[in-house]
Design a protein around this motif. Structure first.
Motif, short mmCIF file in Angstrom:
data_model
loop_
_atom_site.label_atom_id
_atom_site.label_comp_id
_atom_site.label_asym_id
_atom_site.label_seq_id
_atom_site.Cartn_x
_atom_site.Cartn_y
_atom_site.Cartn_z
N GLY A 27 -14.26 -56.45 49.90
CA GLY A 27 -12.82 -56.23 49.39
C GLY A 27 -11.96 -57.86 49.47
N VAL A 28 -12.48 -58.27 50.80
CA VAL A 28 -11.77 -59.57 51.24
C VAL A 28 -12.27 -60.62 50.30
CG1 VAL A 28 -11.31 -61.20 52.96
CG2 VAL A 28 -11.32 -58.72 53.63
N VAL A 29 -13.62 -60.69 49.87
CA VAL A 29 -14.11 -61.69 49.00
C VAL A 29 -13.59 -61.63 47.76
CG1 VAL A 29 -16.22 -62.21 47.62
CG2 VAL A 29 -16.58 -61.89 50.10
N GLU A 30 -13.44 -60.43 47.22
CA GLU A 30 -12.57 -60.28 45.92
C GLU A 30 -11.20 -60.66 45.91
OE1 GLU A 30 -12.40 -59.86 42.10
OE2 GLU A 30 -14.42 -59.75 42.99
N SER A 31 -10.42 -60.37 47.05
CA SER A 31 -8.92 -60.88 47.39
C SER A 31 -9.06 -62.14 47.38
CB SER A 31 -8.68 -60.26 48.72
OG SER A 31 -7.42 -60.48 48.92
N ILE A 32 -9.93 -62.80 48.02
CA ILE A 32 -9.92 -64.51 48.11
C ILE A 32 -10.26 -65.03 46.85
CG2 ILE A 32 -11.01 -66.29 48.97
CD1 ILE A 32 -11.46 -64.81 51.82
N LYS A 33 -11.03 -64.64 45.98
CA LYS A 33 -11.22 -64.85 44.63
C LYS A 33 -10.08 -64.91 43.78
CE LYS A 33 -16.47 -63.74 44.41
NZ LYS A 33 -17.36 -62.96 43.53
N LEU A 108 -0.42 -52.35 36.60
CA LEU A 108 -1.30 -53.43 37.10
C LEU A 108 -2.40 -53.47 36.39
CD1 LEU A 108 -1.03 -53.59 40.90
CD2 LEU A 108 -0.36 -55.30 39.45
N SER A 109 -2.96 -54.69 35.84
CA SER A 109 -4.47 -54.50 35.13
C SER A 109 -5.50 -53.85 36.16
CB SER A 109 -4.89 -55.77 34.76
OG SER A 109 -6.00 -56.06 34.28
N ASP A 110 -6.42 -53.12 35.21
CA ASP A 110 -7.41 -52.81 36.05
C ASP A 110 -8.60 -53.89 36.73
OD1 ASP A 110 -6.96 -50.19 35.70
OD2 ASP A 110 -8.11 -50.20 33.92
N LYS A 111 -8.15 -55.17 36.08
CA LYS A 111 -9.09 -56.34 36.48
C LYS A 111 -8.48 -57.03 37.70
CE LYS A 111 -10.76 -57.14 31.91
NZ LYS A 111 -10.65 -58.04 30.71
N ILE A 112 -7.35 -56.72 38.02
CA ILE A 112 -6.67 -57.34 39.42
C ILE A 112 -6.97 -56.33 40.56
CG2 ILE A 112 -4.40 -56.35 39.23
CD1 ILE A 112 -3.35 -59.12 40.11
N TYR A 113 -7.26 -56.98 41.70
CA TYR A 113 -7.93 -56.49 42.77
C TYR A 113 -6.61 -55.64 43.55
CZ TYR A 113 -10.10 -55.52 47.33
OH TYR A 113 -10.68 -54.72 48.49
N THR A 114 -6.68 -54.59 43.94
CA THR A 114 -5.92 -54.07 44.81
C THR A 114 -6.30 -53.47 46.11
OG1 THR A 114 -5.81 -51.76 43.78
CG2 THR A 114 -3.95 -53.50 43.02
N GLY A 115 -7.60 -53.19 46.05
CA GLY A 115 -8.29 -52.22 46.95
C GLY A 115 -8.49 -50.79 46.60
N PHE A 116 -7.76 -50.51 45.52
CA PHE A 116 -7.50 -48.98 45.27
C PHE A 116 -8.48 -48.85 44.16
CE2 PHE A 116 -3.80 -49.40 47.66
CZ PHE A 116 -3.76 -48.38 48.60
#
Length: 170
Positions: A27-33, A108-116
């Motif tokens: 999740g943090v990898v995705e957030s940083i990306k 919010l777009s499904d493509k943006i990372y929220t962790g949910f």
């Protein structure tokens, strides 16, 4: 506070880190990306991580050579130990306001990372369709409500709370 970029190889994970954070690294990898690096790793005067182990692991996974770091040289050894614990524990003491959460997630777009995940937004919620009446009996007044979860630990926690603190019958 001075943030400095340092070689990732110059900082060291705390060997007795009591937090198993491997499950959070993806999740943090995705957030940083998606959002870039927005929070530095905090290290002690010996470059040992105080807070930011998950960010450190994510940076390693992403192949970062340098990471932003704050050196907390003003903390005593006891404060370092306490801060390491408090930083991780504080998130556990917060709960979600589900109505506000839905408002934030709405649109919010499904493509943006929220962790949910859509199916996991309300992993642990009270069933709002439960219209069970308040019942008076010889033990007093009881109110039954349904609790739905796929998380066994959450279920056990709520069950224990209800049994011990509220003295409810199972």
């Amino acid at each position: 506070m001075k943030v400095q970029n340092v070689s990732i190889d110059s900082i060291k994970p705390y060997e007795n880190n009591p937090r198993d954070n491997d499950g959070a690294v993806g999740g943090v990898v995705e957030s940083i990306k998606q959002f870039g690096w927005q929070q530095p790793i905090v290290v002690d005067k010996d470059s040992v991580i105080i807070v930011g182990h998950t960010r450190y692991k994510a940076a390693k996974k992403l192949g970062y050579k340098e990471v932003p770091v704050v050196v907390a040289s003003n903390l005593t050894d006891e404060q370092v130990k306490a801060y390491r614990l408090a930083d991780n524990k504080s998130g556990e003491n917060a709960i979600w306001d589900n109505k506000k959460l839905l408002k934030e997630l709405d649109g919010l777009s499904d493509k943006i990372y929220t962790g949910f995940k859509e199916s996991g937004i309300f992993e642990d919620v009270l069933d709002e369709s439960d219209n069970s009446p308040v019942v008076e009996n010889n033990k007093g007044i009881t109110y039954s409500m349904k609790f739905s979860t796929q998380n066994k630990k959450s279920f056990e926690k709520i069950k224990n709370y209800a049994t011990e603190v509220l003295s409810l019958d199972e």
